[in-house]
Design an enzyme around this catalytic site. Structure first.
Site, mmCIF file in Angstrom:
data_model
loop_
_atom_site.group_PDB
_atom_site.id
_atom_site.type_symbol
_atom_site.label_atom_id
_atom_site.label_comp_id
_atom_site.label_asym_id
_atom_site.label_seq_id
_atom_site.Cartn_x
_atom_site.Cartn_y
_atom_site.Cartn_z
ATOM 1 N N ILE A 489 30.006 16.022 -28.842
ATOM 2 C CA ILE A 489 29.687 16.757 -27.621
ATOM 3 C C ILE A 489 30.811 16.638 -26.592
ATOM 4 C CG2 ILE A 489 27.205 16.524 -27.951
ATOM 5 C CD1 ILE A 489 27.197 14.422 -25.741
ATOM 6 N N GLY A 491 34.432 16.191 -27.724
ATOM 7 C CA GLY A 491 35.753 16.222 -28.337
ATOM 8 C C GLY A 491 36.008 15.125 -29.337
ATOM 9 N N SER A 492 34.934 14.518 -29.873
ATOM 10 C CA SER A 492 35.148 13.357 -30.740
ATOM 11 C C SER A 492 35.779 13.727 -32.075
ATOM 12 C CB SER A 492 33.834 12.601 -30.963
ATOM 13 O OG SER A 492 32.851 13.413 -31.553
ATOM 14 N N GLY A 713 35.580 4.371 -22.258
ATOM 15 C CA GLY A 713 34.782 5.584 -22.148
ATOM 16 C C GLY A 713 35.135 6.349 -20.890
ATOM 17 N N VAL A 714 35.166 7.686 -20.981
ATOM 18 C CA VAL A 714 35.540 8.490 -19.810
ATOM 19 C C VAL A 714 34.500 9.550 -19.442
ATOM 20 C CG1 VAL A 714 37.997 8.174 -20.299
ATOM 21 C CG2 VAL A 714 36.848 10.223 -21.125
ATOM 22 N N GLY A 715 33.535 9.812 -20.284
ATOM 23 C CA GLY A 715 32.717 11.007 -20.120
ATOM 24 C C GLY A 715 31.720 10.983 -18.986
ATOM 25 N N GLU A 716 31.266 9.805 -18.561
ATOM 26 C CA GLU A 716 30.178 9.773 -17.580
ATOM 27 C C GLU A 716 30.626 9.467 -16.156
ATOM 28 O OE1 GLU A 716 26.242 8.345 -19.712
ATOM 29 O OE2 GLU A 716 27.989 7.270 -20.464
#
Length: 756
Positions: A489, A491-492, A713-716
């Site tokens: 969801i 770009g993994s 982690g960068v998404g949140e």
């Protein structure tokens, strides 16, 4: 980008990491070939429809399905009577945990409906139209009960209790009577009241936010097939097909091994697709009908029947000395949590305490139930609301002190070794670097126009690791297959391919990534918590390293030398005397050895690090209408190592856009009957391109030493600062502190006209 602090441990000599290759799933998505939940079909499939409650709170006296069952084309009807009984048992549910009884009730009302849109029955028929028409013929006799929506209503004396017998958890001694306060969570250290009493300056306020939708475009959907032998299949669009399998099996009392779940593409989730709504219902319809069944929510059903992020009511006080050193923080907040316990009070408390040194603090969150769909995660669940409260109060404190708001934050920002929220020391974090980058950015010193204001806000988000499995296998031509269990969801696929290519020293184009079903790879928890690039990526790297070790061993055998004489470089084994064997040459000879070259890693890494961000926002306020426009925006974040910078920048921009919508327009609006008045994207006002400026990004790289490539982690984290950054900018533009979101034109106009 800033250079890493330790260039020896994390050299900027990566061949693939930090490049911007084309996303591997891009072509199928832009050409319409990607298969999402509502797209999937299978042989013999029929269609389902769900009858939902018109009442916010009511007892179900009886359900008569005879008329629906008599409709030609109807193949099955199910109600709560078809569900096995559930014991009260806490099970894993997405990023957190939940009571199995509540999970089952979310899928189909058990004795009571708790919100308008609560599922009460379902029909499967040969066409969607027949199923929907038949569902309307089901007769439900209700005893309508009083309902509550707002926190104050739910906690008032004499309020209707959603779950009879519910005693508040987290209080000692436990209360003697039930209430709608499901739980509370407190963290405290030092004498807060004494520290505040002796502070030179204090700032205080009461803040409120509304429930908001995650904004995913694809509705919830699944296809289920229950075989005659008792085994079943689910095709689902979700953030974690392993966890949805486990939850569905638990609700249906199936052995987990009897249910195989296939991941489809996901058209957005942001935390809202980590739990089940349709899956057990579709399985039971399939069991009764003997046919595969598809269930898909309409947009109105998504809004009414699935969980938003909770609204929050909060009281806060922060104290400081004359030089700006913080002395204490006192915070109490109440989550407007919907129909079931489990809202995000824990990360809310952690967010309040994670970014600054606080000699004394007391922070308590309450999980308060009310009559709308039980809330779900939304990208840094629980954090944006509390950051809005804390960062707004900090700005008021800076104003009273006469300090630059970034300087106030710099003076108190946590650094490596400082205690975190639970008093464990922070690791290699980069909040100070983010604040310094924000202050040095041209945006911070640029001139403002008339009626414009500038706001800044910081952010802490804890991130996560979690269980992950990945395999790496070579084909006979040396091409690489990476297989994981983590839905993509954010770009993994690209980041897994990049890390595998970097480790194997092969071109990115030679790596393919597959997201496997639950029978084809070991368990991986949901894609959430900003965990996948870190945790699943670490599993990919470990598996790739094992493949490299095998390649070196086999090359040594083929060359007739010791393994210590082999160097793996540029996708080939370099041996003495100029000998070289490429990855393809070694893979082609797999049959001469013990077989194919592959490796699998199954891990549960706990050495993740939190993320920190700083956002700068410029607003322009139309004093005649109250309209707030965003005229400039910059997002700065400690990203560890940017594996694919395009994706990382997109994460920062996407989170900022969502947070801006939350700040200015988005809210669930309820009428007096508890019905959502804006259950669709026409009336639920998410920002579109014309509402936003270009969002600038600054990637601060402070690598995580515990990850082979420094990943954090960068998404949140990007969604955490915008609410406060926007509100602080409006405060700067107008001289008025607005404490209730969203900052709609009518609300801003009324505030501007109110007496000082």
């Amino acid at each position: 980008m800033n250079a890493p602090e330790n260039p020896k441990a994390f050299p900027k000599t990566f061949k693939v990491i930090g490049t911007r290759p084309v996303r591997p799933d891009g072509v199928d998505k832009v050409t319409g070939k990607a298969v999402y939940g509502p797209d999937f079909t299978t042989a013999g499939m029929i269609q389902g429809a769900i009858l939902r409650s018109p009442h916010a709170h009511a007892r179900i006296i009886s359900i008569d399905t005879r008329a629906a069952e008599a409709v030609p084309g109807v193949k099955a009807v199910v109600t709560s009577a078809d569900f096995p009984g559930q014991e009260s048992k806490i099970v894993a549910a997405g990023e957190s945990s939940s009571n199995l009884q509540h999970i089952a009730s979310t899928c189909m009302a058990q004795g009571k409906v708790l919100y308008i849109g609560h599922a009460v029955a379902a029909v499967a028929a040969t066409t969607k139209a027949i199923a929907e028409a038949a569902a309307k013929l089901i007769v439900v006799d209700y005893e309508v009960l009083p309902h509550v929506i707002e926190v104050e209503e739910a906690l008032a004396d004499g309020a209707p209790i959603l779950h009879e017998g519910m005693i508040t958890k987290g209080i000692e001694p436990a209360p003697s009577k039930p209430s709608n306060a499901a739980a509370c969570f407190t963290l405290a250290d030092g004498d807060v009241d004494a520290a505040l009493a002796t502070s030179a300056v204090i700032a205080t306020g009461k803040y409120r936010t509304a429930p908001v939708h995650q904004g995913y475009i694809e509705p919830h959907a699944c296809v289920a097939s229950w075989n005659a032998d008792g085994q079943g299949q689910l095709w689902i669009s979700s953030q974690g097909h392993f966890d949805l399998r486990n939850q569905t099996a638990a609700v249906l009392h199936m052995p987990i091994g009897d249910l195989r779940t296939y991941p489809l593409e996901i058209g957005g989730g942001f935390g809202g697709k980590t739990g089940i709504y349709l899956e057990p219902v579709a399985m039971l319809l399939s069991k009764k009908s003997g046919r595969p069944v598809r269930l898909t929510m309409s947009r109105e059903e998504v809004f009414a029947g699935s969980g938003p992020a909770p609204g929050v009511v909060a009281d806060i006080t922060i104290g400081a000395n004359e030089d700006g050193t913080l002395t204490a923080l006192k915070l109490e907040f109440w989550n407007q949590s919907g129909a079931y316990p489990g809202s995000t009070i824990h990360p809310g408390v952690m967010t309040a305490l994670g970014a600054y040194r606080l000699p004394a603090f007391w922070a308590r969150g309450w999980d308060v139930l009310s009559n709308f769909a039980g809330t779900k995660a939304y990208r840094a669940p629980g954090a944006p609301q509390i950051a809005f409260v804390v960062e707004s109060c900090l700005d008021d404190l800076a104003l009273k002190l006469g300090m630059d708001p970034i300087d106030l934050r710099l003076k108190n920002a946590v650094v490596p070794g400082d205690p975190g929220p639970v008093r464990l020391p922070h690791g290699k974090i980069g909040y100070v670097e983010c604040l310094e980058a924000a202050k040095a950015h041209p945006h911070w010193s640029a001139p403002l126009g008339p009626n414009q204001g500038r706001g800044v806000a910081g952010a802490f988000w804890g991130n996560y690791g979690g269980q992950s499995t990945a395999s790496v296998a070579l084909a006979s031509d040396g091409s690489v297959q990476v297989t994981t269990g983590s839905p993509d969801i954010g770009g993994s696929r690209a980041s897994m391919a990049i890390m595998a290519a970097e480790t194997l020293q092969v071109p990115y184009e030679s790596v393919r990534v597959t997201i496997a079903d639950t029978a084809s790879i070991g368990y991986s928890m949901v894609t959430g918590g900003s965990r996948v690039t870190f945790a699943t990526g670490k599993a990919v790297v470990l598996a790739a390293q094992e493949v490299v070790a095998t390649l070196v061993s086999r090359a040594a055998s083929l060359m007739g030398v010791g393994e210590e004489q082999i160097v793996w470089r540029d996708g080939a084994a370099q041996g003495p005397g100029g000998q070289e064997l490429t990855i393809a040459a070694i893979a082609a000879k797999a049959g001469q050895f013990s077989g194919p070259i592959s490796a699998e890693a199954a891990i549960n890494p706990l050495d993740y690090l939190p993320a920190f961000a700083v956002h700068i926002c410029d607003t322009e306020v139309d004093t005649e209408t109250g309209q707030v426009s965003i005229v400039r925006y910059t997002a700065v974040q400690d990203v560890g190592t940017a594996i694919h910078p395009d994706y990382v920048e997109g994460q920062l921009q996407g989170g900022a856009a969502q947070g801006i919508g939350w700040a200015l327009n988005e809210a669930y609006l309820f009428d007096g009957q508890g019905r959502i008045e804006n259950p669709g994207f026409l009336d639920y006002r998410m920002p579109v391109a014309s509402d936003l400026p270009m969002i600038d990004t600054v990637l601060v790289e402070v690598p995580n030493p515990a990850h082979p490539y420094g990943v954090k982690g960068v998404g949140e984290a990007p969604i955490v600062p915008p609410l406060a950054a926007v509100a602080n900018a409006v405060r700067d533009a107008t001289g008025k502190r607005f404490t209730k979101l969203p900052l709609t034109p009518d609300r801003v106009y009324a505030g501007l006209k109110a007496p000082a």
